[in-house]
Design a protein around this motif. Structure first.
Motif, PDB file in Angstrom:
ATOM      1  N   GLY A  42       0.777  -1.236   0.000  1.00 15.35           N
ATOM      2  CA  GLY A  42       0.000   0.000   0.000  1.00 15.35           C
ATOM      3  C   GLY A  42       0.808   1.284   0.000  1.00 15.35           C
ATOM      4  O   GLY A  42       0.236   2.373   0.028  1.00 15.35           O
ATOM      5  N   ARG A  43       2.107   1.175  -0.026  1.00 15.95           N
ATOM      6  CA  ARG A  43       2.915   2.390  -0.082  1.00 15.95           C
ATOM      7  C   ARG A  43       2.819   3.014  -1.467  1.00 15.95           C
ATOM      8  O   ARG A  43       2.925   2.328  -2.474  1.00 15.95           O
ATOM      9  N   THR A  44       2.609   4.329  -1.498  1.00 18.28           N
ATOM     10  CA  THR A  44       2.455   5.031  -2.768  1.00 18.28           C
ATOM     11  C   THR A  44       3.626   5.964  -3.027  1.00 18.28           C
ATOM     12  O   THR A  44       4.319   6.404  -2.100  1.00 18.28           O
ATOM     13  N   ASP A  45       3.798   6.275  -4.292  1.00 21.95           N
ATOM     14  CA  ASP A  45       4.876   7.163  -4.705  1.00 21.95           C
ATOM     15  C   ASP A  45       4.376   7.947  -5.914  1.00 21.95           C
ATOM     16  O   ASP A  45       3.689   7.383  -6.776  1.00 21.95           O
ATOM     17  N   TYR A  46       4.712   9.235  -5.949  1.00 18.28           N
ATOM     18  CA  TYR A  46       4.236  10.096  -7.026  1.00 18.28           C
ATOM     19  C   TYR A  46       5.362  10.980  -7.548  1.00 18.28           C
ATOM     20  O   TYR A  46       6.238  11.400  -6.796  1.00 18.28           O
ATOM     21  N   ALA A  47       5.298  11.258  -8.827  1.00 20.51           N
ATOM     22  CA  ALA A  47       6.190  12.267  -9.384  1.00 20.51           C
ATOM     23  C   ALA A  47       5.800  13.631  -8.823  1.00 20.51           C
ATOM     24  O   ALA A  47       4.624  13.877  -8.537  1.00 20.51           O
ATOM     25  N   ASP A  48       6.771  14.504  -8.669  1.00 17.45           N
ATOM     26  CA  ASP A  48       6.498  15.818  -8.093  1.00 17.45           C
ATOM     27  C   ASP A  48       5.432  16.572  -8.891  1.00 17.45           C
ATOM     28  O   ASP A  48       4.633  17.315  -8.321  1.00 17.45           O
ATOM     29  N   SER A  49       5.419  16.372 -10.190  1.00 15.60           N
ATOM     30  CA  SER A  49       4.508  17.133 -11.051  1.00 15.60           C
ATOM     31  C   SER A  49       3.047  16.766 -10.853  1.00 15.60           C
ATOM     32  O   SER A  49       2.166  17.526 -11.266  1.00 15.60           O
ATOM     33  N   VAL A  50       2.765  15.628 -10.212  1.00 16.05           N
ATOM     34  CA  VAL A  50       1.371  15.202 -10.060  1.00 16.05           C
ATOM     35  C   VAL A  50       0.936  15.098  -8.602  1.00 16.05           C
ATOM     36  O   VAL A  50      -0.237  14.806  -8.329  1.00 16.05           O
ATOM     37  N   LYS A  51       1.838  15.347  -7.687  1.00 14.92           N
ATOM     38  CA  LYS A  51       1.493  15.245  -6.268  1.00 14.92           C
ATOM     39  C   LYS A  51       0.359  16.194  -5.927  1.00 14.92           C
ATOM     40  O   LYS A  51       0.353  17.358  -6.326  1.00 14.92           O
ATOM     41  N   GLY A  52      -0.605  15.679  -5.186  1.00 15.11           N
ATOM     42  CA  GLY A  52      -1.750  16.475  -4.790  1.00 15.11           C
ATOM     43  C   GLY A  52      -2.870  16.477  -5.808  1.00 15.11           C
ATOM     44  O   GLY A  52      -3.973  16.948  -5.512  1.00 15.11           O
ATOM     45  N   ARG A  53      -2.608  15.982  -7.010  1.00 15.13           N
ATOM     46  CA  ARG A  53      -3.635  15.965  -8.061  1.00 15.13           C
ATOM     47  C   ARG A  53      -3.993  14.535  -8.490  1.00 15.13           C
ATOM     48  O   ARG A  53      -5.137  14.280  -8.868  1.00 15.13           O
ATOM     49  N   PHE A  54      -3.033  13.642  -8.474  1.00 16.85           N
ATOM     50  CA  PHE A  54      -3.262  12.255  -8.888  1.00 16.85           C
ATOM     51  C   PHE A  54      -3.296  11.361  -7.661  1.00 16.85           C
ATOM     52  O   PHE A  54      -2.600  11.617  -6.663  1.00 16.85           O
ATOM     53  N   ALA A  55      -4.060  10.283  -7.749  1.00 18.40           N
ATOM     54  CA  ALA A  55      -4.131   9.305  -6.669  1.00 18.40           C
ATOM     55  C   ALA A  55      -4.167   7.905  -7.270  1.00 18.40           C
ATOM     56  O   ALA A  55      -5.023   7.615  -8.120  1.00 18.40           O
ATOM     57  N   VAL A  56      -3.250   7.071  -6.815  1.00 18.26           N
ATOM     58  CA  VAL A  56      -3.196   5.692  -7.285  1.00 18.26           C
ATOM     59  C   VAL A  56      -3.834   4.792  -6.236  1.00 18.26           C
ATOM     60  O   VAL A  56      -3.691   5.032  -5.024  1.00 18.26           O
ATOM     61  N   SER A  57      -4.558   3.801  -6.688  1.00 16.84           N
ATOM     62  CA  SER A  57      -5.164   2.829  -5.790  1.00 16.84           C
ATOM     63  C   SER A  57      -5.208   1.485  -6.499  1.00 16.84           C
ATOM     64  O   SER A  57      -4.967   1.404  -7.708  1.00 16.84           O
ATOM     65  N   ARG A  58      -5.509   0.456  -5.739  1.00 21.71           N
ATOM     66  CA  ARG A  58      -5.539  -0.873  -6.348  1.00 21.71           C
ATOM     67  C   ARG A  58      -6.574  -1.749  -5.658  1.00 21.71           C
ATOM     68  O   ARG A  58      -6.865  -1.552  -4.466  1.00 21.71           O
ATOM     69  N   ASN A  59      -7.103  -2.696  -6.402  1.00 19.46           N
ATOM     70  CA  ASN A  59      -8.017  -3.696  -5.879  1.00 19.46           C
ATOM     71  C   ASN A  59      -7.336  -5.039  -6.141  1.00 19.46           C
ATOM     72  O   ASN A  59      -7.349  -5.547  -7.262  1.00 19.46           O
ATOM     73  N   ASN A  60      -6.729  -5.589  -5.123  1.00 20.69           N
ATOM     74  CA  ASN A  60      -5.946  -6.812  -5.315  1.00 20.69           C
ATOM     75  C   ASN A  60      -6.832  -7.999  -5.690  1.00 20.69           C
ATOM     76  O   ASN A  60      -6.407  -8.886  -6.430  1.00 20.69           O
ATOM     77  N   ALA A  61      -8.043  -8.020  -5.193  1.00 19.24           N
ATOM     78  CA  ALA A  61      -8.947  -9.125  -5.524  1.00 19.24           C
ATOM     79  C   ALA A  61      -9.300  -9.120  -7.016  1.00 19.24           C
ATOM     80  O   ALA A  61      -9.595 -10.175  -7.581  1.00 19.24           O
TER      81      ALA A  61
END
Length: 121
Positions: free
Chosen positions: A55-74
Motif C-alpha cells: 500500500g505504499r504510494t509514490d508520485y512524481a512531483d509534477s502530479v502530487k496532490g492531483r493524482f491518486a493511485v489505488s488498487r483492488n488486489n482481488a
C-alpha cells in the motif's frame, strides 16, 4: 503470459478529471508493484505514480496532490485518479506490474497497451 488491459483515457479540458484503470488477465500469480508511466513524443517514458502490494504510494512531483493511485488486489486492478488535469499531463499512459509466482519466484514485469490522455487548454 500476463496481459494487462487499460481503459479510461480520453480528451478532457484543463481542470477536468479522468480515471484510468488497468486489469491483469490472470489470477494464479501475485502482483507486487503496480505503477503508472507517461510517455510523450520525443521524451523517455516516466513514472508518474505507483503503489506497492503493502500500500505504499509514490508520485512524481509534477502530479502530487492531483493524482491518486489505488488498487483492488482481488480484481488485479490498479487505478489512477487524475484531477485538476493540465495540458502538460497529456501523453500515453501505461501501467506496469511486477509479477511473482505463488511460490515467490519473480516472473517479470509487464506493460499495458497504453491509453491516450489529452488535456486541452
Amino acid at each position: 503470459q500476463v496481459q494487462l488491459v487499460e481503459s479510461g483515457g480520453g480528451l478532457v479540458q484543463a481542470g477536468g478529471s479522468l480515471r484510468l484503470s488497468c486489469t491483469a488477465s490472470e489470477s494464479d500469480f501475485r502482483i507486487d508493484d503496480m505503477d503508472w508511466y507517461r510517455q510523450v513524443p520525443g521524451k523517455q517514458r516516466e513514472q508518474v505514480a505507483g503503489m506497492t502490494i503493502s500500500g505504499r504510494t509514490d508520485y512524481a512531483d509534477s502530479v502530487k496532490g492531483r493524482f491518486a493511485v489505488s488498487r483492488n488486489n482481488a480484481r488485479n486492478t490498479v487505478y489512477l485518479q487524475m484531477n485538476d488535469l493540465k495540458p502538460e499531463d497529456s501523453g500515453v499512459y501505461y501501467c506496469n506490474v511486477v509479477v511473482y509466482s505463488p511460490a515467490g519466484t519473480r516472473r517479470g514485469d509487464y506493460w499495458g497497451q497504453g491509453t491516450q490522455v489529452t488535456v486541452s487548454s
